[in-house]
Design a protein around this motif. Structure first.
Motif, short mmCIF file in Angstrom:
data_model
loop_
_atom_site.label_atom_id
_atom_site.label_comp_id
_atom_site.label_asym_id
_atom_site.label_seq_id
_atom_site.Cartn_x
_atom_site.Cartn_y
_atom_site.Cartn_z
N LYS A 73 -27.16 24.59 5.68
CA LYS A 73 -26.07 23.74 5.42
C LYS A 73 -26.23 22.51 6.46
O LYS A 73 -25.91 21.43 6.06
CB LYS A 73 -24.79 24.63 5.83
N SER A 74 -26.60 22.71 7.80
CA SER A 74 -26.76 21.77 8.80
C SER A 74 -27.78 20.76 8.33
O SER A 74 -27.60 19.51 8.43
CB SER A 74 -26.98 22.10 10.10
N THR A 75 -28.63 21.30 8.01
CA THR A 75 -29.98 20.63 7.58
C THR A 75 -29.32 19.49 6.42
O THR A 75 -29.82 18.31 6.55
CB THR A 75 -31.25 21.40 7.07
N GLY A 118 -21.61 16.61 14.98
CA GLY A 118 -22.53 17.55 15.03
C GLY A 118 -21.97 18.97 15.42
O GLY A 118 -20.54 18.84 15.72
N GLN A 119 -22.68 20.02 15.44
CA GLN A 119 -22.14 21.26 15.72
C GLN A 119 -21.76 21.52 17.16
O GLN A 119 -20.70 22.26 17.48
CB GLN A 119 -23.25 22.46 15.43
N VAL A 167 -18.98 21.39 6.83
CA VAL A 167 -19.46 22.88 6.95
C VAL A 167 -18.42 23.64 7.58
O VAL A 167 -18.10 23.74 8.48
CB VAL A 167 -21.05 23.11 7.59
N TRP A 196 -20.70 11.09 11.66
CA TRP A 196 -21.20 12.33 11.48
C TRP A 196 -20.83 13.26 12.75
O TRP A 196 -20.91 12.59 14.01
CB TRP A 196 -22.82 12.30 11.40
N LEU A 220 -26.79 18.47 5.80
CA LEU A 220 -25.68 17.59 6.22
C LEU A 220 -26.40 16.64 6.99
O LEU A 220 -25.95 15.43 6.69
CB LEU A 220 -24.67 18.29 7.01
N ARG A 221 -27.47 16.86 7.82
CA ARG A 221 -28.12 15.73 8.73
C ARG A 221 -29.04 14.89 7.70
O ARG A 221 -29.14 13.78 7.90
CB ARG A 221 -28.98 16.47 9.70
N ASP A 269 -20.07 18.92 11.10
CA ASP A 269 -20.76 20.32 10.88
C ASP A 269 -20.02 21.36 11.68
O ASP A 269 -19.80 21.33 13.08
CB ASP A 269 -21.91 20.16 11.53
N GLU A 270 -19.23 22.29 10.89
CA GLU A 270 -18.39 23.35 11.91
C GLU A 270 -17.17 22.61 12.50
O GLU A 270 -17.43 23.05 13.69
CB GLU A 270 -19.27 24.50 12.63
#
Lengths: 317, 279
Positions: B57-59, B98-99, B210, B96, B61-62, B179-180
């Protein structure tokens, strides 16, 4: 807010005091100067101006480079400017040409060339901050070795002249190109302050900075070129003066927060002040002998760092 | 089942998609992170990426954010390869988050959020009244106004997370990737965040997030992408994706999906015997 006002007031008061002492102090005598005195006009005032400029350039660049490398130990010496400038000057002295304008010019050109070389080579090594840092260390050591070789092969007179310059001092201020250096340092510092926001973005991490539209390579190049310009001009005025670029921003960061922009500006202000105070001490402490101010800062550096680490450790515990 | 009968909405044409992902694969060493991902994220949707840990998922999104150039395949943003956009141009289009909120930052929360205006200001310009106003709006949206002057470093985990999202809101982009984003947030701020994101999509913006909370995802999303082992297992409106069988396979755990009058319910069945036997 009130703390801030008190802090600024204190800094202004100390600044005025240091400048007054620097103007009036001479060999144990404190007298209001005669403003017509050519000694004052042609020697002391240029020297005071150089001290302020060099300190501001070194500390301002240090504050920017520490953010760029995300390492509190980063310093103008790391991007090769100082070592390149030193080699330029030593080569010039060894060749026997040490006219008033030739020396600073050699320092400036040498500094920019070696910084350019490091920037270029770091692309080969992956173009990351770590690559740049390592390349800077390696190239600076390499250039230092060439400088040592040139010194080793030269005669006593050259050696003495070169060593005096390498130790860093402000006594030659009257013959240096003060106007050109001042313009270069002012331009470079303004650039660095303007780049402060990008450095703040960089502190968020590579991905976030990227997400905010930062081109890392471009930001890096801007900061390094501006820092090299400031450092090159500073080295041209005073020779190699260490530790100011590391000490002042780190000490400031302990007491003031806020943006990198603010830290760069404050570092420049207090860096200039610090170097002027040091130079005044170096002039007066064992009058009439002058200690090179670079030696003095080099002696104050290590104790400061030991204190800094001790203080941080205590804060953590 | 009845769900299979629901036709996919015709959002697949490039003109209506925010992102179109073609044959996207990523291999790191011997590990396959993404494997021929083909999917579309409609423009103006609140799209949630769901799936187990390590599903990619994160990948993904990146990749959407243009932070990772595709090893294989392509990511099209509004009909153009996302990697072809210049850094600043892209940052004006896509924000964007990030987590992990950054930890090393000496700015005040307000100045921190102001960094979100960087793509519009460029390298040297100073913030204008309009930038300040957008920052105030972003602070307000995440209930940070009273904390504006506080140092980011002294803020709690949840406050930091909200500051990071506020920064992305201040960036004021047509597309927002998170991301989350509900990490560290309490119940109230989770709901507030999702409502704000939903409101953005009502104004035509695209949001891709995510999330691990399936109920939250089902409640607010109008498009879901279920990832499993680097592949898209299901994608489409919630009714097409939220299926007991697909979720049970993806999470490797029995899950029963129940559609109720007011929303979705996920019964996570306890494998008591299984756990006891292995203990």
């Amino acid at each position: 807010m009130r703390h801030q006002a008190v802090g600024y007031g204190l800094a202004v008061a100390v600044s005025v005091l240091v400048v007054i002492v620097a103007i009036t102090g001479q060999g144990g005598l404190w007298a209001w100067p005669d403003w017509q005195d050519p000694l004052l006009q042609e020697l002391r005032l240029p020297r005071i101006a150089s001290a302020l400029l060099v300190g501001a350039a070194l500390a301002g660049s240090g504050a920017a480079l520490q953010a760029l490398f995300r390492n509190p130990l980063a310093d103008p010496g790391l991007i090769g400017t100082s070592s390149g400038a030193a080699l330029g000057v030593v080569l010039l002295i060894a060749w026997g040409g040490a006219a008033s304008f030739g020396l600073p010019l050699a320092a400036f050109v040498g500094g920019l060339l070696s910084t350019g070389l490091i920037l270029l080579l770091s692309r080969v090594a992956g173009n990351s901050e770590a690559a740049l840092l390592l390349m800077g260390l390696v190239i600076a050591a390499f250039i230092g070795a060439i400088t040592s070789l040139v010194l080793f092969l030269s005669d006593d007179l050259t050696l003495r002249g070169a060593m005096a310059w390498l130790a860093g001092n402000l006594s030659g201020a009257s013959t240096s190109p003060l106007g050109v250096s001042a313009a270069a340092i002012a331009l470079a510092l303004l650039l660095l302050i303007a780049l402060g926001r990008d450095l703040d973005c960089l502190a968020l991490g590579t991905d976030s900075a990227h997400g905010l539209g930062l081109s890392l390579a471009a930001t890096r190049a801007w900061v390094i070129v501006a820092a090299a310009l400031a450092t090159g001009a500073a080295v041209a005025l005073s020779g190699v003066i260490g530790f100011v670029g590391m000490m002042v921003p780190n000490a400031l960061a302990l007491v003031v927060g806020g943006s990198r922009r603010r830290l760069i500006a404050l570092s420049a202000w207090l860096g200039g002040l610090f170097l002027l105070a040091m130079d005044t001490v170096s002039r007066l402490v064992v009058y009439p002998i002058e200690i090179p101010v670079g030696l003095l800062t080099a002696f104050t550096g290590p104790p400061f760092f030991i204190w800094l680490f001790w203080y941080r450790q205590r804060k953590v515990n | 089942m009845q769900r299979d009968a629901i036709p996919l909405p015709v959002a697949h044409e490039t003109a209506l998609s925010a992102f179109q992902i073609d044959q996207l694969s990523l291999q790191m060493g011997h590990k396959t992170i993404l494997q021929s991902v083909n999917t579309v994220i409609p423009r103006g949707s609140l799209c949630v990426l769901i799936g187990p840990n390590g599903a990619g998922k994160s990948t993904l999104l990146r990749h959407l954010a243009g932070l990772l150039p595709p090893q294989q395949g392509e990511v099209m943003y509004h009909g153009q390869p996302v990697t072809q956009l210049k850094a600043r141009q892209r940052a004006q289009q896509i924000a964007w988050v990030g987590q992990h909120p950054p930890s090393d930052c000496s700015l005040s929360i307000e100045d921190f959020v102001m960094l979100g205006r960087r793509p519009h200001l460029g390298r040297f310009a100073l913030p204008k009244a309009d930038d300040r106003q957008r920052v105030q709006q972003a602070l307000q949206a995440l209930e940070l106004t009273t904390l504006a002057g506080q140092r980011y470093q002294q803020a709690s985990g949840g406050e930091r997370q909200r500051a990071v999202i506020a920064q992305a809101l201040a960036q004021d982009t047509p597309t927002l990737l998170l991301d989350e984003p509900t990490n560290h947030l309490d119940l109230r701020h989770r709901q507030i965040l999702m409502q704000r994101l939903f409101a953005l999509t009502a104004r035509g913006k695209t949001v891709v997030a995510v999330l691990h909370d399936l109920e939250l995802a089902a409640k607010y999303a109008d498009w879901l992408v279920l990832l499993h082992q680097g592949r898209v297992l299901r994608a489409g409106p919630p009714a097409c994706v939220l299926d007991s069988e697909a979720l049970s396979i993806a999470y490797d755990w029995p899950i029963r999906v129940v559609q109720e009058s007011h929303g979705w319910r996920f019964d996570v069945l306890h494998e008591v015997n299984h756990v006891k036997a292995s203990a």
